[in-house]
Write a protein that holds these residues in place. Structure first.
Motif, PDB file in Angstrom:
ATOM      1  N   LEU A 189     -35.388 -16.641  -5.536  1.00  0.00           N
ATOM      2  CA  LEU A 189     -33.989 -16.928  -5.865  1.00  0.00           C
ATOM      3  C   LEU A 189     -33.354 -15.775  -6.646  1.00  0.00           C
ATOM      4  O   LEU A 189     -34.033 -14.839  -7.054  1.00  0.00           O
ATOM      5  CB  LEU A 189     -33.910 -18.222  -6.686  1.00  0.00           C
ATOM      6  CG  LEU A 189     -34.678 -19.422  -6.110  1.00  0.00           C
ATOM      7  CD1 LEU A 189     -34.723 -20.562  -7.118  1.00  0.00           C
ATOM      8  CD2 LEU A 189     -34.051 -19.888  -4.815  1.00  0.00           C
ATOM      9  N   GLY A 190     -32.065 -15.910  -6.849  1.00  0.00           N
ATOM     10  CA  GLY A 190     -31.335 -14.915  -7.646  1.00  0.00           C
ATOM     11  C   GLY A 190     -31.304 -13.549  -7.006  1.00  0.00           C
ATOM     12  O   GLY A 190     -31.231 -12.535  -7.688  1.00  0.00           O
ATOM     13  N   GLY A 191     -31.381 -13.496  -5.675  1.00  0.00           N
ATOM     14  CA  GLY A 191     -31.290 -12.218  -4.994  1.00  0.00           C
ATOM     15  C   GLY A 191     -32.634 -11.659  -4.551  1.00  0.00           C
ATOM     16  O   GLY A 191     -32.701 -10.721  -3.774  1.00  0.00           O
TER      17      GLY A 191
ATOM     18  N   GLY B 113     -37.997  -9.700 -16.283  1.00  0.00           N
ATOM     19  CA  GLY B 113     -36.670  -9.897 -15.714  1.00  0.00           C
ATOM     20  C   GLY B 113     -36.699 -10.840 -14.527  1.00  0.00           C
ATOM     21  O   GLY B 113     -35.662 -11.260 -14.042  1.00  0.00           O
TER      22      GLY B 113
ATOM     23  N   ILE C 201     -37.920 -14.571 -13.535  1.00  0.00           N
ATOM     24  CA  ILE C 201     -38.389 -15.810 -14.143  1.00  0.00           C
ATOM     25  C   ILE C 201     -39.288 -16.537 -13.148  1.00  0.00           C
ATOM     26  O   ILE C 201     -38.887 -16.788 -12.016  1.00  0.00           O
ATOM     27  CB  ILE C 201     -37.210 -16.731 -14.513  1.00  0.00           C
ATOM     28  CG1 ILE C 201     -36.247 -16.020 -15.464  1.00  0.00           C
ATOM     29  CG2 ILE C 201     -37.704 -18.022 -15.124  1.00  0.00           C
ATOM     30  CD1 ILE C 201     -34.983 -16.811 -15.734  1.00  0.00           C
TER      31      ILE C 201
ATOM     32  N   THR D 257     -37.199 -16.191  -9.807  1.00  0.00           N
ATOM     33  CA  THR D 257     -35.754 -15.962  -9.869  1.00  0.00           C
ATOM     34  C   THR D 257     -35.475 -14.654 -10.575  1.00  0.00           C
ATOM     35  O   THR D 257     -35.865 -14.475 -11.729  1.00  0.00           O
ATOM     36  CB  THR D 257     -35.066 -17.111 -10.635  1.00  0.00           C
ATOM     37  OG1 THR D 257     -35.495 -18.350 -10.088  1.00  0.00           O
ATOM     38  CG2 THR D 257     -33.557 -17.000 -10.518  1.00  0.00           C
ATOM     39  N   SER D 258     -34.786 -13.759  -9.893  1.00  0.00           N
ATOM     40  CA  SER D 258     -34.449 -12.483 -10.522  1.00  0.00           C
ATOM     41  C   SER D 258     -33.254 -12.669 -11.453  1.00  0.00           C
ATOM     42  O   SER D 258     -32.290 -13.347 -11.116  1.00  0.00           O
ATOM     43  CB  SER D 258     -34.114 -11.468  -9.438  1.00  0.00           C
ATOM     44  OG  SER D 258     -33.569 -10.328 -10.051  1.00  0.00           O
ATOM     45  N   THR D 259     -33.341 -12.069 -12.624  1.00  0.00           N
ATOM     46  CA  THR D 259     -32.179 -12.085 -13.519  1.00  0.00           C
ATOM     47  C   THR D 259     -31.522 -10.709 -13.512  1.00  0.00           C
ATOM     48  O   THR D 259     -30.574 -10.464 -14.232  1.00  0.00           O
ATOM     49  CB  THR D 259     -32.572 -12.414 -14.969  1.00  0.00           C
ATOM     50  OG1 THR D 259     -33.440 -11.377 -15.440  1.00  0.00           O
ATOM     51  CG2 THR D 259     -33.288 -13.727 -15.066  1.00  0.00           C
ATOM     52  N   LEU D 260     -32.070  -9.798 -12.717  1.00  0.00           N
ATOM     53  CA  LEU D 260     -31.610  -8.412 -12.781  1.00  0.00           C
ATOM     54  C   LEU D 260     -30.480  -8.136 -11.805  1.00  0.00           C
ATOM     55  O   LEU D 260     -29.753  -7.166 -11.950  1.00  0.00           O
ATOM     56  CB  LEU D 260     -32.771  -7.464 -12.472  1.00  0.00           C
ATOM     57  CG  LEU D 260     -33.933  -7.551 -13.453  1.00  0.00           C
ATOM     58  CD1 LEU D 260     -35.142  -6.797 -12.933  1.00  0.00           C
ATOM     59  CD2 LEU D 260     -33.531  -7.007 -14.805  1.00  0.00           C
ATOM     60  N   HIS D 261     -30.322  -8.991 -10.803  1.00  0.00           N
ATOM     61  CA  HIS D 261     -29.290  -8.737  -9.802  1.00  0.00           C
ATOM     62  C   HIS D 261     -27.910  -9.054 -10.347  1.00  0.00           C
ATOM     63  O   HIS D 261     -27.732  -9.978 -11.124  1.00  0.00           O
ATOM     64  CB  HIS D 261     -29.573  -9.546  -8.540  1.00  0.00           C
ATOM     65  CG  HIS D 261     -30.622  -8.926  -7.674  1.00  0.00           C
ATOM     66  ND1 HIS D 261     -31.946  -8.978  -8.007  1.00  0.00           N
ATOM     67  CD2 HIS D 261     -30.525  -8.221  -6.537  1.00  0.00           C
ATOM     68  CE1 HIS D 261     -32.636  -8.337  -7.077  1.00  0.00           C
ATOM     69  NE2 HIS D 261     -31.799  -7.870  -6.174  1.00  0.00           N
TER      70      HIS D 261
ATOM     71  N   LYS E 290     -23.875 -14.980 -11.462  1.00  0.00           N
ATOM     72  CA  LYS E 290     -24.425 -16.064 -12.278  1.00  0.00           C
ATOM     73  C   LYS E 290     -23.687 -16.256 -13.597  1.00  0.00           C
ATOM     74  O   LYS E 290     -23.388 -17.386 -13.992  1.00  0.00           O
ATOM     75  CB  LYS E 290     -25.908 -15.838 -12.534  1.00  0.00           C
ATOM     76  CG  LYS E 290     -26.213 -14.459 -13.059  1.00  0.00           C
ATOM     77  CD  LYS E 290     -27.698 -14.155 -12.995  1.00  0.00           C
ATOM     78  CE  LYS E 290     -27.955 -12.742 -13.383  1.00  0.00           C
ATOM     79  NZ  LYS E 290     -28.276 -11.862 -12.261  1.00  0.00           N
TER      80      LYS E 290
ATOM     81  N   VAL F 298     -29.589 -17.992 -16.588  1.00  0.00           N
ATOM     82  CA  VAL F 298     -30.147 -18.186 -15.249  1.00  0.00           C
ATOM     83  C   VAL F 298     -30.906 -19.521 -15.167  1.00  0.00           C
ATOM     84  O   VAL F 298     -30.781 -20.261 -14.185  1.00  0.00           O
ATOM     85  CB  VAL F 298     -31.064 -17.002 -14.871  1.00  0.00           C
ATOM     86  CG1 VAL F 298     -31.766 -17.256 -13.551  1.00  0.00           C
ATOM     87  CG2 VAL F 298     -30.256 -15.721 -14.773  1.00  0.00           C
TER      88      VAL F 298
ATOM     89  N   TYR G 141     -24.310 -19.870  -7.272  1.00  0.00           N
ATOM     90  CA  TYR G 141     -23.857 -18.512  -7.602  1.00  0.00           C
ATOM     91  C   TYR G 141     -24.336 -17.486  -6.590  1.00  0.00           C
ATOM     92  O   TYR G 141     -25.240 -17.741  -5.807  1.00  0.00           O
ATOM     93  CB  TYR G 141     -24.246 -18.121  -9.030  1.00  0.00           C
ATOM     94  CG  TYR G 141     -25.722 -17.933  -9.294  1.00  0.00           C
ATOM     95  CD1 TYR G 141     -26.340 -16.722  -9.055  1.00  0.00           C
ATOM     96  CD2 TYR G 141     -26.496 -18.967  -9.811  1.00  0.00           C
ATOM     97  CE1 TYR G 141     -27.684 -16.538  -9.308  1.00  0.00           C
ATOM     98  CE2 TYR G 141     -27.847 -18.799 -10.072  1.00  0.00           C
ATOM     99  CZ  TYR G 141     -28.437 -17.583  -9.819  1.00  0.00           C
ATOM    100  OH  TYR G 141     -29.767 -17.408 -10.066  1.00  0.00           O
TER     101      TYR G 141
ATOM    102  N   SER H  37     -25.800 -13.693  -5.619  1.00  0.00           N
ATOM    103  CA  SER H  37     -26.703 -12.773  -6.315  1.00  0.00           C
ATOM    104  C   SER H  37     -27.151 -11.605  -5.461  1.00  0.00           C
ATOM    105  O   SER H  37     -28.309 -11.256  -5.439  1.00  0.00           O
ATOM    106  CB  SER H  37     -27.938 -13.539  -6.790  1.00  0.00           C
ATOM    107  OG  SER H  37     -28.477 -14.260  -5.715  1.00  0.00           O
TER     108      SER H  37
ATOM    109  N   GLU I 159     -26.890  -7.541  -4.775  1.00  0.00           N
ATOM    110  CA  GLU I 159     -26.507  -6.319  -5.470  1.00  0.00           C
ATOM    111  C   GLU I 159     -25.347  -5.667  -4.715  1.00  0.00           C
ATOM    112  O   GLU I 159     -25.287  -5.722  -3.489  1.00  0.00           O
ATOM    113  CB  GLU I 159     -27.715  -5.383  -5.482  1.00  0.00           C
ATOM    114  CG  GLU I 159     -27.662  -4.314  -6.524  1.00  0.00           C
ATOM    115  CD  GLU I 159     -27.600  -4.879  -7.924  1.00  0.00           C
ATOM    116  OE1 GLU I 159     -26.697  -4.439  -8.653  1.00  0.00           O
ATOM    117  OE2 GLU I 159     -28.414  -5.729  -8.281  1.00  0.00           O
TER     118      GLU I 159
ATOM    119  N   LYS J 232     -35.654  -5.181 -21.017  1.00  0.00           N
ATOM    120  CA  LYS J 232     -36.489  -6.237 -20.438  1.00  0.00           C
ATOM    121  C   LYS J 232     -37.933  -6.062 -20.902  1.00  0.00           C
ATOM    122  O   LYS J 232     -38.624  -7.027 -21.174  1.00  0.00           O
ATOM    123  CB  LYS J 232     -36.423  -6.202 -18.907  1.00  0.00           C
ATOM    124  CG  LYS J 232     -35.164  -6.775 -18.344  1.00  0.00           C
ATOM    125  CD  LYS J 232     -35.142  -8.293 -18.448  1.00  0.00           C
ATOM    126  CE  LYS J 232     -33.752  -8.761 -18.752  1.00  0.00           C
ATOM    127  NZ  LYS J 232     -33.669 -10.096 -19.295  1.00  0.00           N
TER     128      LYS J 232
END
Lengths: 99, 359
Positions: free
Chosen positions: A9-11, A64, A66, A93-97, B78, B235, B245, B247, B249, B266
């Motif tokens: 998730l998250g990209g 980064g 989760i 889940t990426s929080t970096l994108h 997000k 997140v 959301y 996501s 790039e 990080k």
């Protein structure tokens, strides 16, 4: 042998053929740990070798990202040593994108 | 593209040890350990605590006035998605009496912004908030795709950053709104503090941790209610609340430069999670000794509230940065001006595809 569901998730799905949900059957003899699952993901599911560094850093999940085991932060479940059970849902889940 | 929520766990915890219980309710299994203070919380307690902390930040800093119209800078990402959800929720729960509008900027990047705007449009339905979209094309007569085709991919973020910042203000002004709220979080803020220290940017360092920023002379103020909220918690909150959301790039973000400072943060966070909030705390308490002679010089040179001679936008120089960039662009356009030229559309996607070719 266990059957689990893995979600990117998250990209993060971008490096897994844009597919968010994957059903994975681990053939290894019990016990199968999250560490085994990660090795399996890296060796068989990432097509482009350059993408491995997006997912892994210093032999573990990159800071980064989760990692949740059944919605619980893997830090509370023993991280790589957690023993998988049938039906477990592991999500990355990426929080970096982009924000 | 539609939204698929993350799956709910099917395996319920069977034997929960006392040490695994939530530290607040002592009745459910803890699911997360908060990076801020390492407390272990269950899903319900975490969401409530997270919402309440943001409410406390809003109240303690007096962010909103009753009857105020507030624009949420919404990108579909997000942070801004959680922000829109959170402000709507808190406004209903605590009755701030504010009117919330989603404000989006369409940079004109095919394959990126069109998809993320689709997310914002879904958010508009999900939260029942009005949405206003302003495009670079309308405001500046250039899309980012066109800019990149003229100025090259290397400089894309410079143009985009300058134009987007102005666009949010211009958009808000057109709607008669004088308060723009953005989703900048604790990670962003700590990163800014670090970067300003590394660059030795004294002028920005003191201002960089302010929760409300406003230039004298500008009718628009900006605020950051997520100033103390960890990216990780935002997140996780979006994950648990199943918020929709976007996501991906940006197609123009040059991958090699992507967040060196962010990467560093990080890694720091992995060692000591409180470092993010610690850096913000340090930034807030950093007071620079005023240099009297310099200060006097600056007053003569730099007048806050100065306006651009061309567009009237707030600017420290005679001509604002956006107008300067535009002037440079217009010179190049003369060579490529063709009626109904669509060659620049989706240039990002094409470049991407070309980059991946191998022989």
């Amino acid at each position: 042998m266990v059957n689990v569901k893995v979600e990117f998730l998250g990209g993060l799905d971008a490096i897994f053929g844009k597919q968010r949900v994957h059903k994975i059957k681990m053939d290894k003899e019990d016990p199968v740990t999250v560490g085994d699952l990660i090795d399996h993901i890296v060796s068989t599911m990432i097509n482009n070798p350059n993408d491995v560094s997006i997912f892994i850093e210093d032999d573990s999940i990159r800071p980064g990202i989760i990692t949740l085991i059944n919605d619980t932060d893997w830090e509370l479940e023993g991280e790589k040593d957690y023993i998988l059970e049938d039906g477990d849902i592991i999500s990355f889940t990426s929080t970096l994108h982009g924000g | 593209m539609s939204f698929t929520a993350p799956s709910d766990p099917v395996n319920k915890p069977t034997k929960v040890k006392v040490s695994q219980l939530c530290e607040l309710c002592h009745s459910r299994k803890a699911l997360i350990r908060r990076p801020k203070n390492l407390s272990k919380l269950c899903k319900q307690c975490f969401c409530l605590v997270f919402e309440t902390e943001i409410h406390n930040t809003i109240v303690a800093n007096n962010l909103f006035q009753r009857g105020e119209k507030v624009a949420v800078g919404a990108s579909g990402g997000k942070d801004s998605t959680v922000l829109a959800h959170m402000l709507k929720l808190l406004n209903d729960r605590y009755d701030y009496g504010i009117e919330i509008v989603l404000l989006s900027i369409d940079e004109g990047i095919i394959g990126y912004r069109d998809d993320s705007l689709a997310t914002v449009k879904r958010n508009q339905q999900q939260y029942g908030l009005p949405l206003e979209i302003f495009s670079f094309k309308d405001l500046y007569d250039w899309t980012m795709d066109e800019i990149v085709s003229v100025a090259g991919i290397r400089n894309s973020c410079t143009y985009c950053g300058v134009f987007r910042r102005q666009s949010l203000d211009r958009g808000a002004a057109k709607l008669g709104i004088s308060h723009v709220v953005t989703g900048h979080n604790a990670d962003d803020m700590a990163e800014t503090v670090l970067m300003n220290i590394l660059r030795g940017d004294v002028a920005r360092l003191e201002k960089s941790t302010a929760i409300i920023t406003q230039s004298s002379g500008s009718p628009i103020k900006r605020s950051k209610p997520f100033k103390y909220s960890y990216q990780k918690e935002i997140v996780l909150y979006a994950h648990y609340m199943k918020l929709d959301y976007f996501s991906t790039e940006c197609t123009y973000a040059p991958e090699a430069f992507r967040g060196t400072a962010r990467e560093y943060m990080k890694n720091l966070e992995a060692v000591r999670p409180s470092c993010i909030i610690d850096i913000i705390q340090s930034g807030e308490n950093l007071a620079l000794k005023a240099k009297k002679s310099n200060a006097r010089k600056r007053v003569v040179k730099f007048v806050d509230g100065n306006r651009c001679a061309r567009c009237g936008y707030l600017s420290s120089n005679n001509i604002c940065k956006a107008c300067m960039l535009l002037e440079g662009l217009e010179k190049s356009r003369a060579q490529v001006a063709i009626e109904n030229d669509t060659s620049a559309d989706g240039a990002a996607l094409k470049l991407r595809a070309l980059e991946k070719l191998s022989f």
